[in-house]
Design a protein around this motif. Sequence first.
Motif, PDB file in Angstrom:
ATOM      1  N   MET A 163       0.818  -1.214   0.000  1.00 22.66           N
ATOM      2  CA  MET A 163       0.000   0.000   0.000  1.00 22.66           C
ATOM      3  C   MET A 163       0.853   1.265   0.000  1.00 22.66           C
ATOM      4  N   HIS A 164       1.980   1.214   0.674  1.00 24.78           N
ATOM      5  CA  HIS A 164       2.715   2.474   0.868  1.00 24.78           C
ATOM      6  C   HIS A 164       4.012   2.601   0.093  1.00 24.78           C
ATOM      7  N   CYS A 165       4.575   1.499  -0.369  1.00 25.75           N
ATOM      8  CA  CYS A 165       5.888   1.615  -1.003  1.00 25.75           C
ATOM      9  C   CYS A 165       5.921   1.184  -2.459  1.00 25.75           C
ATOM     10  N   THR A 166       4.784   0.783  -3.010  1.00 24.13           N
ATOM     11  CA  THR A 166       4.852   0.276  -4.380  1.00 24.13           C
ATOM     12  C   THR A 166       4.035   1.131  -5.335  1.00 24.13           C
ATOM     13  N   THR A 167       4.319   0.923  -6.597  1.00 23.04           N
ATOM     14  CA  THR A 167       3.569   1.642  -7.624  1.00 23.04           C
ATOM     15  C   THR A 167       2.097   1.228  -7.565  1.00 23.04           C
ATOM     16  N   PHE A 168       1.869  -0.048  -7.261  1.00 26.75           N
ATOM     17  CA  PHE A 168       0.495  -0.538  -7.151  1.00 26.75           C
ATOM     18  C   PHE A 168      -0.268   0.251  -6.083  1.00 26.75           C
ATOM     19  N   ARG A 205       0.429   3.262  -4.884  1.00 27.37           N
ATOM     20  CA  ARG A 205       0.199   4.646  -5.280  1.00 27.37           C
ATOM     21  C   ARG A 205      -0.972   4.730  -6.243  1.00 27.37           C
ATOM     22  N   ARG A 206      -1.040   3.744  -7.128  1.00 29.73           N
ATOM     23  CA  ARG A 206      -2.118   3.756  -8.112  1.00 29.73           C
ATOM     24  C   ARG A 206      -3.465   3.534  -7.440  1.00 29.73           C
ATOM     25  N   MET A 207      -3.472   2.705  -6.381  1.00 28.53           N
ATOM     26  CA  MET A 207      -4.725   2.537  -5.643  1.00 28.53           C
ATOM     27  C   MET A 207      -5.191   3.867  -5.064  1.00 28.53           C
ATOM     28  N   TYR A 208      -4.269   4.582  -4.454  1.00 30.22           N
ATOM     29  CA  TYR A 208      -4.628   5.889  -3.899  1.00 30.22           C
ATOM     30  C   TYR A 208      -5.174   6.795  -4.996  1.00 30.22           C
ATOM     31  N   ALA A 209      -4.519   6.761  -6.168  1.00 25.62           N
ATOM     32  CA  ALA A 209      -4.947   7.628  -7.264  1.00 25.62           C
ATOM     33  C   ALA A 209      -6.367   7.285  -7.683  1.00 25.62           C
ATOM     34  N   ILE A 210      -6.647   5.993  -7.821  1.00 26.09           N
ATOM     35  CA  ILE A 210      -7.988   5.584  -8.252  1.00 26.09           C
ATOM     36  C   ILE A 210      -9.018   6.001  -7.209  1.00 26.09           C
ATOM     37  N   GLY A 211      -8.654   5.795  -5.930  1.00 27.16           N
ATOM     38  CA  GLY A 211      -9.591   6.159  -4.870  1.00 27.16           C
ATOM     39  C   GLY A 211      -9.870   7.645  -4.827  1.00 27.16           C
ATOM     40  N   SER A 212      -8.843   8.456  -5.143  1.00 24.14           N
ATOM     41  CA  SER A 212      -9.019   9.898  -5.070  1.00 24.14           C
ATOM     42  C   SER A 212      -9.769  10.427  -6.278  1.00 24.14           C
ATOM     43  N   ASN A 213      -9.467   9.901  -7.449  1.00 20.29           N
ATOM     44  CA  ASN A 213     -10.105  10.401  -8.664  1.00 20.29           C
ATOM     45  C   ASN A 213      -9.927   9.380  -9.784  1.00 20.29           C
ATOM     46  N   PRO A 214     -10.898   8.493  -9.940  1.00 18.34           N
ATOM     47  CA  PRO A 214     -10.736   7.404 -10.908  1.00 18.34           C
ATOM     48  C   PRO A 214     -10.545   7.895 -12.346  1.00 18.34           C
ATOM     49  N   LEU A 215     -11.210   8.998 -12.690  1.00 21.26           N
ATOM     50  CA  LEU A 215     -11.066   9.502 -14.059  1.00 21.26           C
ATOM     51  C   LEU A 215      -9.654   9.986 -14.314  1.00 21.26           C
ATOM     52  N   ALA A 216      -9.135  10.794 -13.373  1.00 28.00           N
ATOM     53  CA  ALA A 216      -7.777  11.298 -13.538  1.00 28.00           C
ATOM     54  C   ALA A 216      -6.806  10.132 -13.587  1.00 28.00           C
ATOM     55  N   SER A 269      11.076   1.530  -9.584  1.00 22.98           N
ATOM     56  CA  SER A 269      11.199   0.346 -10.416  1.00 22.98           C
ATOM     57  C   SER A 269       9.793  -0.087 -10.799  1.00 22.98           C
ATOM     58  N   LYS A 270       9.698  -1.230 -11.427  1.00 26.78           N
ATOM     59  CA  LYS A 270       8.372  -1.692 -11.846  1.00 26.78           C
ATOM     60  C   LYS A 270       7.466  -1.898 -10.634  1.00 26.78           C
ATOM     61  N   ILE A 271       8.091  -2.333  -9.526  1.00 28.32           N
ATOM     62  CA  ILE A 271       7.273  -2.629  -8.353  1.00 28.32           C
ATOM     63  C   ILE A 271       7.294  -1.500  -7.321  1.00 28.32           C
ATOM     64  N   PHE A 272       8.487  -1.058  -6.954  1.00 28.66           N
ATOM     65  CA  PHE A 272       8.578  -0.097  -5.854  1.00 28.66           C
ATOM     66  C   PHE A 272       8.690   1.340  -6.350  1.00 28.66           C
ATOM     67  N   THR A 273       8.175   2.245  -5.547  1.00 29.99           N
ATOM     68  CA  THR A 273       8.297   3.659  -5.880  1.00 29.99           C
ATOM     69  C   THR A 273       9.584   4.219  -5.286  1.00 29.99           C
ATOM     70  N   ASN A 274      10.021   5.315  -5.836  1.00 26.90           N
ATOM     71  CA  ASN A 274      11.187   5.995  -5.284  1.00 26.90           C
ATOM     72  C   ASN A 274      10.806   7.445  -5.036  1.00 26.90           C
ATOM     73  N   GLU A 275      10.412   7.717  -3.800  1.00 31.04           N
ATOM     74  CA  GLU A 275       9.871   9.032  -3.467  1.00 31.04           C
ATOM     75  C   GLU A 275      10.869  10.152  -3.740  1.00 31.04           C
ATOM     76  N   LYS A 276      12.122   9.898  -3.408  1.00 29.72           N
ATOM     77  CA  LYS A 276      13.120  10.969  -3.505  1.00 29.72           C
ATOM     78  C   LYS A 276      13.298  11.399  -4.969  1.00 29.72           C
ATOM     79  N   ALA A 277      13.481  10.390  -5.826  1.00 27.63           N
ATOM     80  CA  ALA A 277      13.659  10.709  -7.240  1.00 27.63           C
ATOM     81  C   ALA A 277      12.429  11.420  -7.772  1.00 27.63           C
ATOM     82  N   GLU A 278      11.247  10.972  -7.324  1.00 31.82           N
ATOM     83  CA  GLU A 278      10.014  11.604  -7.789  1.00 31.82           C
ATOM     84  C   GLU A 278       9.959  13.067  -7.387  1.00 31.82           C
TER      85      GLU A 278
END
Lengths: 337, 333, 500
Positions: A195-200, A202-213, C362-371
């Motif tokens: 939930m907090h460290c992955t792209t997945f 972040r994307r969940m948060y994005a969808i929850g905040s504004n699915p269209l965006a 990366s594909k899985i993890f985010t990198n807050e600092k770089a962002e």
Amino acid sequence: MATKSGRVISAEKPFRWKQALLKWEVFLVIIFIAVNIMNACISPYYMSVNGLFTATSSFLEKSFIVLPMAYVLLLGEIDISVGATVALSACMLGISFNAGMPMGAAVLICLLTGSLCGALNGLILTKFQELAPMIVTLGTQILFRGIAEILLTDQATGGFTKVAWFKNLYWGKVGPVPIMFLIFAVCAAVFGVIMHCTTFGRRMYAIGSNPLAAKYSGIHVQKIRFIIYTITGTFSAVTAIFLASGMGSARSNIASGYELEAISMAVLGGILTDGGKGNFPGAILAIFILGFLRYGLGLVNVASQLMMVIIGLLLIVVVMVPNLNLGRIFKKKETKA
Amino acid sequence: MKKKFNLKSITSSRETSLVIVLVLLCGFVQFRNSAFLTPGMIENLFKNYAVTMIMALGMMCVLLIGGIDIAVGSTLGFSGMCASLFLRDHTQMPAIVIFLISIAIGTICGALIGLVISYGKVPPIIATLGGMYVFRGLAYLVAKNEWVSAYQFTDGYKDFAQSKYLGFGLVNNLIIITILIYILFFIFFKWTTLGRKIYAVGSNAEAAEVSGIKIHRIKIMCYAILGFLTGLCGAIYTSLYASAQGDMGTGLEMDVIAACVVGGVSLNGGRGSVAGVFLGALTMAIVGRALPLIGVSQFWQTAIKGLIIIVAVILNVLAQRAIDKNNLKGREM
Amino acid sequence: MSEYVLELKGITKIFPGVKALDGVHFQLKAGEIHALMGENGAGKSTFIKVITGVHKAEEGEMFLNGKKVNFRGPRDAQEAGIAAIYQHVTAYPHLTVAENIFMGHEKVKHGIIQWKAMNEEANGLLRELNADFNATDEMGALSVAQQQMVEIAKALSMKARIIIMDEPTAALTKRESEELYRIAEKLREEGASIIFISHRFEDMYRLATRVTVFRDSKYIGTYEVDQISNGDLITAMVGREITDLFPKPEVKLGKEVLRVENLSRQGYFKNVSFSVKSGEILGLTGLVGAGRTEVVQTIFGAERYDSGKIFVEEKEVRIRKVQDALRLGIGLLTEDRQHQGLILDWGIGRNITLSEIEKYGSKIFTNEKAEREAAKKLAEEVDTKAVTIFDKASSLSGGNQQKVVVAKILASDLKVLIMDEPTKGVDVGAKAEIYAIMGELAKKGYAIIMISSEMPEILGMSDRITVMCEGRVTGELKRGEATQEEILKLAMAKSLKAAQ
């Protein structure tokens, strides 16, 4: 580097004590401590390693649903079919076990059943995006419960205690630590990191905040929704496994109301139903607060019905209070300053 | 003119298709078992589903403004329990007083939830989830975990649900009450400004506020109406089953919402009709009653109900999509 | 009796933390059409809501026909004969036209709504306005222009003497605007006074006799329309002179980057073809509803197309979803940035990097600092007015929000930038900045497709102009040869043909 007009935009997060201290999680930690102090006063045996772990066993099996439910709520959606999914998965476990399958295979079938239930929700909701999750999962809730009734009628399926390792899932311990607790800790950690460290996440948060965006930012909104509903089903099956292990049998009417308990815990943890809000540690804290509170009140024979009233009020108050006074009071202070 | 035809068909499609489904269903069941469409059976059906039918109307009010109430099962339990306890301790009270007590308690519960939702800005699902726990817990607590059994009720109270004096000896009291309430609500929603205001709030709350409609009041009113009807049903329920238990009405909220959904009430607010709700509730009732008559095991009923809900909402979407697509085709390029 | 039907003196309205109106004056003569202008956030909408009783002013007085009034709510204003037609159409989509017209003052007899009488009267009003729909039609099925007509009918039904229109032409096509002008003139002839808010100078010149300007919540002045020049008015609104609004640089065009051939989608557009080269700004224009937005949404993969071909750098590609388009280097700046472009609750930093989280981590993890570093750089590149990248997107003005969306699109490695109405709802000052950014992007070699309904913008910024009408491309004009008349002729090609 600065802008053309010479403005520099800071990339440092401004830290404010007031904000940090007013965080919901801080409040939860305080309640958590208070509940534990209260319980320790009630029972002298409570504040021991054994006492605490015994307490966790009273609520952890259903807490596995809270993990994915937090995701569902984060998306701004809801899944009220999880209780029925637990029942159906547990029935499938019992039926396949009593049909002569080895327990390992039965457990796999149980997990598969749960995942399929979740996937069905996900499929309907992604293929027919016009539909509200509330109504679809209401339909599947009744459907899943109904299939369980068809399968088991009003009979119980049992005999699970014959398999030692299966019984140990709920009852076994590694040293002083229950196996269920260990598994829960690992699962919670994985869910939290996702939930907090992955792209997945972040994307969940994005969808929850504004699915269209989110859609216009190139996020696979429907794929993510489908995955999350499926995981929710899978973890309902995990709860089914621990429940079956603990009770030694299963019926079609078990786990009714689990969906609402899971939602209550996630919401108390700060993951509100409007989506994109809250964080994972809050939800975990809420699980333990409610679990310990119920356990403690049980020790002093406070009726479980009173507990229902307390949880209900807590739920309403928790969501209402920030909406009412706090916001206004602090805004007023800011304008004055 | 062609466009107008399309519009008409959208708004009326749900009711017509439900009538067709109902006729086919009844025809089929009647063909398989001629004991189905008999006066006694029909009376029985309406009597036993009066509670769901009446509460579905209240639920429609709440769904129309984009809300939802999953506390109604508990509200019914609480109000019915309070009334029954009062009856147990004051056996000389006439049935009407007990009904009024139950109604009053239900209305208060509903209004409280409405207050929390409108002024407390708590999302309806959370507020009513909380309410569900609170009222259910209270139902047990006031009764000190005891039941009120048939022998503790007065005969007058028990007889209410079984006799026909409101229907001049022809029709059961509960059916008369149900019909009266449906007529009342039909008039309320079609011909009074207050009824239309509910639609307005559900259709566009912001606009309603700008045009001077007191949204908070409408919201609280809708939840109070649902509470009122739920309270009434609490009394009906205890009278019908001649007992009061702490867990009565558990899960009823889902039946009620399901009846509304099958009847075409939108969960996003603004859309739904009294006729649709009636047909939706009737469909669910007939499914529940008719299946055993044609040899479907009682254990299949729940699954079939769930399937009906899912199919109904999906068909709705498909129909809407077909209409949209048709409209696009009609557009000249 | 006073010369003015409506007069407001020293109106101050305070919201928590902001002064939305600061001692504002306003005078409306009987039978006059009065324009109210100012940048976004100047306080116009708040002012309207004070007049209509939605907001209560903290200070100031309001006089109606010389008599002091004190509205406690919208109802009081309605009863006093003031009706407002708001910026966002405030209709009830599920109800009928007649109900929308009579909402709040239904025809009631003994507590029962008189449907027949209501429908008849509504139809009468609609006929007066030359409407092409019925009182019993469902509101949600009408076009924006038709819905606006319902709102006007509503004002008429209430016998309003003062009618306020908040940006009524914003969502209308040229032809529909003409119809609105006609109605407004008619209302004035019948004795109503009209307050007209608009960003379009055209509206003001066409209708108003006087114009009042607000700036930064303050009253700046009231002028006779035929005595003030365009430049002076802009200066009054912006507080500074704007020179060189369209800084279109001369760019040497490169190779063709994107070409679409015979793109079609049932019900929306048919056989649309055009191409754009690197360094080029292609203007895509036409009346609202011509299918421009639908075309670019389809190219961006947000909608499916039925037939046709898309080529990126001469290679045919298939775009099924947004991800495909982004991977091919096609980015879209949507028209509705608050709903489709930004997550308003989030900081601008997170917004900027949202499409490209994987690029920084990366594909899985985010990198807050770089962002954060990347977001900071991009936000500065487009000169966003923000203190930190954690400022919420909702706290920025429309123009700065648009800059954040541009920064977000720049985070991806793109070749083609599609901008759908990039300056819609953006005030004059920020407009110039966005044009400058567009010019620089063209210089860097991006191929830009700009959708716009504003003539000066299209003429000033585009190298080439493609005009659409009712779902088809009706013509293409080069920078030198395009004129307003030429474009309009193409944009209305179909209706012109029909008229002949």
